[in-house]
Design a protein around this motif. Structure first.
Motif, mmCIF file in Angstrom:
data_model
loop_
_atom_site.group_PDB
_atom_site.id
_atom_site.type_symbol
_atom_site.label_atom_id
_atom_site.label_comp_id
_atom_site.label_asym_id
_atom_site.label_seq_id
_atom_site.Cartn_x
_atom_site.Cartn_y
_atom_site.Cartn_z
ATOM 1 N N TYR A 46 1.837 -2.746 8.512
ATOM 2 C CA TYR A 46 1.449 -4.043 7.140
ATOM 3 C C TYR A 46 0.786 -2.371 5.194
ATOM 4 O O TYR A 46 0.552 -1.348 5.774
ATOM 5 N N GLY A 47 1.936 -2.549 4.230
ATOM 6 C CA GLY A 47 1.307 -1.211 3.577
ATOM 7 C C GLY A 47 1.480 -2.224 2.136
ATOM 8 O O GLY A 47 1.230 -3.475 1.258
ATOM 9 N N GLN A 48 -0.177 -1.396 1.170
ATOM 10 C CA GLN A 48 -0.166 -1.679 -0.345
ATOM 11 C C GLN A 48 -0.106 -0.806 -0.929
ATOM 12 O O GLN A 48 -0.452 0.718 -0.546
ATOM 13 N N ALA A 49 0.073 -1.147 -1.907
ATOM 14 C CA ALA A 49 -0.080 -0.102 -3.823
ATOM 15 C C ALA A 49 -0.561 -0.539 -4.325
ATOM 16 O O ALA A 49 -0.450 -2.103 -4.829
ATOM 17 N N LEU A 50 -1.321 0.240 -5.078
ATOM 18 C CA LEU A 50 -2.214 -0.016 -6.554
ATOM 19 C C LEU A 50 -2.018 0.747 -7.247
ATOM 20 O O LEU A 50 -2.357 1.925 -7.213
ATOM 21 N N CYS A 51 -1.498 0.768 -8.527
ATOM 22 C CA CYS A 51 -1.587 1.116 -10.080
ATOM 23 C C CYS A 51 -2.287 1.776 -10.913
ATOM 24 O O CYS A 51 -2.830 0.037 -11.318
#
Length: 601
Positions: A40-45
């Motif tokens: 599972y992966g997640q990205a936040l700017c």
């Protein structure tokens, strides 16, 4: 899952971040692979950056996390974005564990007023980020203080609910209130929320402009955190980064650690603790009168006290006959002074004066967990039990994975779980705890010390301990909470089995409800109680490799959709320990058990 397979799958995930994370303004969750081989992966700017900056930041972070991290769960923060991957599904799951580098910023000249202004700023922008949908869980604000302006920023990952976002920010305040107040700039990083403030404008978004009220009306009901650090935000922290871990281990061993002389004197000022005069503690405890005695442990008696300012304290007084010695006292001071978390007991100070060696803690009005499990069972409903279980797991997660050090507690048991006025669980008693290196998995000792009934069999019989030893102890506690009986001594009953073995047999026969405390069934949800029993049985499996990590436990507790594997046979070797030391069976409250008839391999 094979680590090379994980890396390969991550390389497939990362390109997915690029167009999609920008399409929804800087946030995206994704996964690849079929269960159980799912990553599972997640990205936040950060909420004030444009799509080009966001894309470049995510791309750079994605390469960094693959280079630096080969663990089951990892996260990396840059100033403008963050990336996370995990073997376990974590979307929409709030697990707060804050991270902050060493404080380097100078202190404010007016710390009391400065802290009030910071709290007012973060109260306001945190509420705005949590509950104003137009803000997309990102808010900034500025406020005047003397001749300068303080700028603040908060952000949550957008898979959180409004309440969970606010809860994450509230938890941050509780954890860092004591360690980082009064500094002039800093940052908090967590899995689900971030906070930062500076005395210069470091963001490009429009701010909520605030004016601090001068009246006493500003006394706040809900207190928030300002985590204050001073390390530049190039790469603030990386989970599982060996160089950082080793540096901190060296720091503890070096001159900046706690110093204790050959005569047993703790050098004042050698650690960030308050040295307290013996006369002050004697007055606070009414000269250690029996009416103020709270209990007795391996360290010695514990007394309640009240300081001149009205603050209640608990004082551990080292007994001259204590089987624990100066090394345990030093160990506890070093570790607990370095650790800060809502689910760890807070050490306030120390006093060493001749033969008197004292540790001063925050007072826990609701005593310890064993009192409620075994003596005052009617005061526990299922909601309270579940919150206690979750609190212990989060404290253990901090020790094993999220603190600046990797800590193995080695003596986790109900009497070492203290409860505050809100029944929040706090892990205590770090005299037996040990620091592990980042890449260290197990070690052994010729001095087996712990408590019968909670020691993993590989530790009790062979002196081998690891994070999985703590997992075993946690599993025993979980099952004791649910069943309402002690593990040690249970096999003297007509069942002729350990509590663990009996619970597992009923579980395999589909009769798990028969052993659960009826009082919990009256107040709780059957499915949730059985799920916790299932997790407890997974934690006490005989082979340490079969036991879950504490991160997996936290995920399983908080997510109904994750399937649980079938538990294998629990460790029964623990039932043989009673033959080694009958004294411990007769007195389960003894803190330390030395297995003199067993030679660790």
């Amino acid at each position: 899952m094979d680590k090379d397979v994980v890396s390969a799958k991550l390389f497939l995930i990362i390109p997915l971040f690029m167009p999609l994370v920008l399409a929804i303004t800087g946030f995206y969750n994704t996964s690849i692979g079929d269960y159980p081989n799912t990553v599972y992966g997640q990205a936040l700017c950060r909420g004030d950056v444009n799509s080009t900056i966001c894309q470049n930041c995510i791309q750079n972070e994605s390469q960094e996390i693959l280079t630096l991290c080969k663990s089951e769960d990892a996260m990396i923060w840059f100033e403008l974005c963050q990336v996370r991957y995990s073997y376990q599904i974590f979307f929409s799951l709030m697990v707060y564990t804050g991270k902050y580098p060493q404080n380097l910023e100078q202190k404010s000249s007016d710390p009391i007023h400065y802290n009030e202004v910071l709290t007012y700023l973060f109260n306001n922008i945190s509420t705005e980020a949590s509950y104003d949908p137009s803000k997309r869980m990102f808010a900034t604000g500025e406020i005047k203080f003397s001749t300068e302006t303080i700028y603040g920023l908060v952000q949550c990952t957008r898979d959180m609910s409004e309440d969970n976002c606010n809860s994450c920010l509230l938890s941050a305040y509780g954890d860092f209130e004591t360690c980082c107040f009064s500094l002039r700039g800093g940052t908090l990083l967590s899995r689900n929320c971030n906070m930062r403030f500076e005395t210069y404008q470091f963001y490009s978004a429009s701010s909520l402009i605030l004016t601090y009220p001068s009246s006493e009306v500003v006394k706040r009901k809900n207190r928030m955190v300002v985590v204050i650090t001073g390390v530049p935000l190039l790469v603030l922290a990386v989970l599982k980064q060996p160089n950082r871990q080793n540096a901190l281990l060296h720091e503890l061993a070096g001159p900046t650690g706690v110093e204790i002389t050959e005569d047993g004197e703790l050098v004042p000022g050698s650690e960030d603790l308050h040295f307290m005069n013996l006369s002050t503690i004697r007055a606070a405890t009414d000269d250690f009168t029996d009416s103020n005695k709270l209990g007795q442990g391996g360290f010695g008696p514990v007394y309640k006290g009240v300081l001149p300012n009205g603050k209640e304290i608990a004082v551990k007084r080292m007994s001259r006959m204590s089987r624990q010695g100066l090394e345990e006292l030093k160990n506890e001071v070093i570790l607990i002074a370095k650790l800060q978390h809502r689910n760890l007991v807070r050490l306030l100070g120390y006093s060493i004066d001749g033969d008197e060696k004292l540790l001063v803690y925050e007072f826990m009005p609701n005593k310890s967990l064993d009192f409620f499990i075994f003596e005052s069972r009617t005061q526990l409903d299922w909601k309270t039990c579940y919150n206690i279980i979750a609190g212990i797991s989060k404290g253990l997660l901090y020790l094993h994975e999220d603190s600046r050090l990797k800590i193995i507690h080695r003596d986790l048991k109900p009497s070492n779980i203290l409860l505050d006025h809100d029944m929040v669980a706090k892990i205590s008693n770090f005299g037996m705890a040990r620091i592990f290196g980042e890449n260290q998995n197990t070690t052994n000792t010729t001095r087996v010390a712990g408590t019968y009934g909670y020691m993993a069999p590989e530790y009790a019989m062979e002196g081998i301990f690891s994070i999985k030893s703590d997992i075993f102890s946690f599993g025993v506690i979980l099952l004791e909470i649910i069943i309402g009986k002690k593990n040690n001594g249970f096999f003297f009953t007509e069942h002729s089995q350990t509590l663990l073995g009996f619970a597992w047999r009923l579980w395999k026969e589909g009769k798990g409800l028969e052993i659960i405390d009826p009082l919990l069934m009256e107040s709780g949800q059957t499915i949730e109680v059985l799920k916790c029993m299932h997790i407890g049985l997974l934690c006490v499996q005989e082979d340490p490799a079969d036991r879950p990590t504490i991160l997996s436990v936290v995920v399983l507790l908080g997510n109904e959709s994750v399937p649980l594997p079938e538990p294998k046979h629990p460790a029964l070797a623990i039932s043989r320990v009673i033959q080694i030391d009958q004294l411990s069976a007769a007195n389960p409250s003894v803190n330390e058990l030395t297995l003199s008839n067993v030679s660790p391999q």
